[in-house]
Design a protein around this motif. Structure first.
Motif, PDB file in Angstrom:
ATOM      1  N   ASN A 259       4.988  -7.215   4.981  1.00  0.00           N
ATOM      2  CA  ASN A 259       3.893  -6.633   4.101  1.00  0.00           C
ATOM      3  C   ASN A 259       3.096  -7.658   3.187  1.00  0.00           C
ATOM      4  N   LEU A 260       3.462  -8.921   3.398  1.00  0.00           N
ATOM      5  CA  LEU A 260       2.796  -9.802   2.172  1.00  0.00           C
ATOM      6  C   LEU A 260       2.251 -10.786   2.884  1.00  0.00           C
TER       7      LEU A 260
ATOM      8  N   PHE B 239       9.448  -8.210  -6.125  1.00  0.00           N
ATOM      9  CA  PHE B 239       8.025  -8.885  -5.908  1.00  0.00           C
ATOM     10  C   PHE B 239       8.270 -10.127  -6.712  1.00  0.00           C
TER      11      PHE B 239
ATOM     12  N   ILE C  63       1.887  -2.082  -3.528  1.00  0.00           N
ATOM     13  CA  ILE C  63       3.148  -1.932  -4.405  1.00  0.00           C
ATOM     14  C   ILE C  63       3.082  -0.719  -5.186  1.00  0.00           C
TER      15      ILE C  63
ATOM     16  N   ASN D  60      14.145  -8.092   0.484  1.00  0.00           N
ATOM     17  CA  ASN D  60      13.725  -6.640   0.350  1.00  0.00           C
ATOM     18  C   ASN D  60      14.659  -5.666   1.169  1.00  0.00           C
TER      19      ASN D  60
ATOM     20  N   ALA E  55       7.979  -3.664  -1.460  1.00  0.00           N
ATOM     21  CA  ALA E  55       7.068  -4.502  -2.335  1.00  0.00           C
ATOM     22  C   ALA E  55       7.471  -6.064  -2.073  1.00  0.00           C
TER      23      ALA E  55
ATOM     24  N   ASP F 203      -1.014 -10.921  -0.031  1.00  0.00           N
ATOM     25  CA  ASP F 203      -1.683  -9.599  -0.052  1.00  0.00           C
ATOM     26  C   ASP F 203      -0.805  -8.276   0.235  1.00  0.00           C
ATOM     27  N   HIS F 204      -0.646  -7.449  -0.427  1.00  0.00           N
ATOM     28  CA  HIS F 204       0.309  -6.353  -0.316  1.00  0.00           C
ATOM     29  C   HIS F 204      -0.575  -5.205   0.627  1.00  0.00           C
TER      30      HIS F 204
END
Length: 358
Positions: free
Chosen positions: A186-187, A121, A174, A16, A181, A169-170
């Motif tokens: 964040n995941l 993603f 997104i 990212n 993303a 889990d976003h």
């Protein structure tokens, strides 16, 4: 969250950031009246060999920059502001400053931004770094740290690496925050129930239009559950028995973040309905069988209640296996109720009946 993930799990969290740097570099060139660097020279040297054949990245980045070039100069800062704010992880979880969303971007930018986000993603499952794909490397580190349960609920087991993947889990969806993303910060992995039944596309930063804070999945804060304020004989009727009225308290610091966790994942409702109401009587019956095997029948109600601390200490597992963190709390509540000056005798007799007729 009940516990956090090891930060080492995101040691390969570079995709990212690389994409954002390329995006901003291209925008800088456009703002200065220059052409963005050509492909693959725009790629960082250390990642060029891995990314230069990713034609989807090339085309989607080019489309996004082409649309950016068409924007009136006055609208360009809005795009930059969204990029910088959405990627301000993990601070965005714990501060209260506004965060621009996809909907705040100029209309012409939304489709190319979303297309690039979805592509990035997807690349987490196809880009290899070391021995595995980026998302699998993240999960392998988590599993190797002895984490076996979903930290968002504590109820569901994680599958072993190599089995069908759980969802990532976003936390920032997104569809709302596309510039985060593919950021592994964040995941965090989540069980299928938490991700698809409860979290879905909820905007965790803006629940009901109110700016909220949430836990960082790698540093917390994390919480524990207490049932100490529950009321015996005042809950739902199950199988002819009146259960406790479950008053679930979340214990820890930064309780506004705990309330976000509870609101999004419906923690208290799930624990009360799906576990405590459903399993409490079977837990009592297990205690009854254990007491008969350990001590025998023919004991008075006080003797039956007196063995509860030993059962909690020696029989109920630590941690999350078999919902032990809830089971132990339920038995602590039972033990306290047995010696309550107002209802203790009734509770002891209630428990004694299970043992006597086990």
């Amino acid at each position: 969250m009940l516990f956090s993930y090891p930060i080492e799990a995101i040691d390969q969290n570079w995709l990212n950031a690389v994409a954002i740097d390329m995006m901003l570099a291209g925008m800088n060139a456009i703002d200065e009246g220059r052409r963005p660097a050509a492909w693959p020279a725009c790629l960082p040297q250390g990642r060029r060999a891995l990314l230069e054949q990713r034609t989807g990245l090339k085309s989607k980045l080019s489309t996004l920059l082409r649309e950016y070039r068409k924007l009136p100069v006055i609208e360009r800062p809005d795009v930059r502001a969204a990029i910088l704010r959405q990627t301000e992880l993990p601070n965005i979880f714990s501060d209260t400053a506004p965060c621009p969303t996809l909907a705040s971007l100029p209309a012409s930018m939304r489709a190319p931004v979303s297309a690039l986000a979805e592509y990035l993603f997807g690349q987490l499952s196809t880009l290899k770094d070391g021995n595995g794909f980026l998302r699998d490397n993240q999960y392998s580190v988590i599993y190797a740290s002895k984490i076996r349960h979903c930290p968002f609920c504590g109820l569901n087991y994680f599958r072993a690496p190599g089995a069908p993947r759980h969802a990532l889990d976003h936390l920032l969806p997104i569809s709302i925050y596309p510039f985060a993303a593919a950021d592994l910060r964040n995941l965090p992995p989540a069980c299928d129930e938490c991700n698809t039944t409860y979290k879905r596309g909820i905007d965790i930063l803006n629940l009901g239009g109110v700016r909220r804070r949430c836990s960082d999945p790698y540093f917390g804060p994390t919480y524990r559950i207490s049932l100490a304020d529950s009321d015996f004989f005042n809950g739902n009727s199950i199988g002819g028995y009146i259960l406790p009225r479950w008053n679930i308290t979340i214990i820890g610091n930064e309780l506004d973040q705990a309330e976000t966790w509870n609101s999004v994942y419906q923690i208290k409702a799930r624990y009360a309905r799906d576990i405590l109401d459903a399993d409490f009587l079977s837990w009592i019956k297990h205690y009854s069988g254990w007491f008969v095997a350990e001590v025998g029948r023919g004991r008075d109600a006080g003797a039956v209640a007196a063995e509860l601390p030993r059962y909690i200490r020696n029989v109920i597992q630590d941690g999350y296996a078999d919902r032990a963190f809830l089971k132990a709390e339920a038995f602590r509540l039972l033990n306290h109720a047995c010696w309550d000056p107002w209802i203790g005798n009734d509770v002891r007799q209630w428990l004694w009946a299970f043992v006597e007729y086990a």
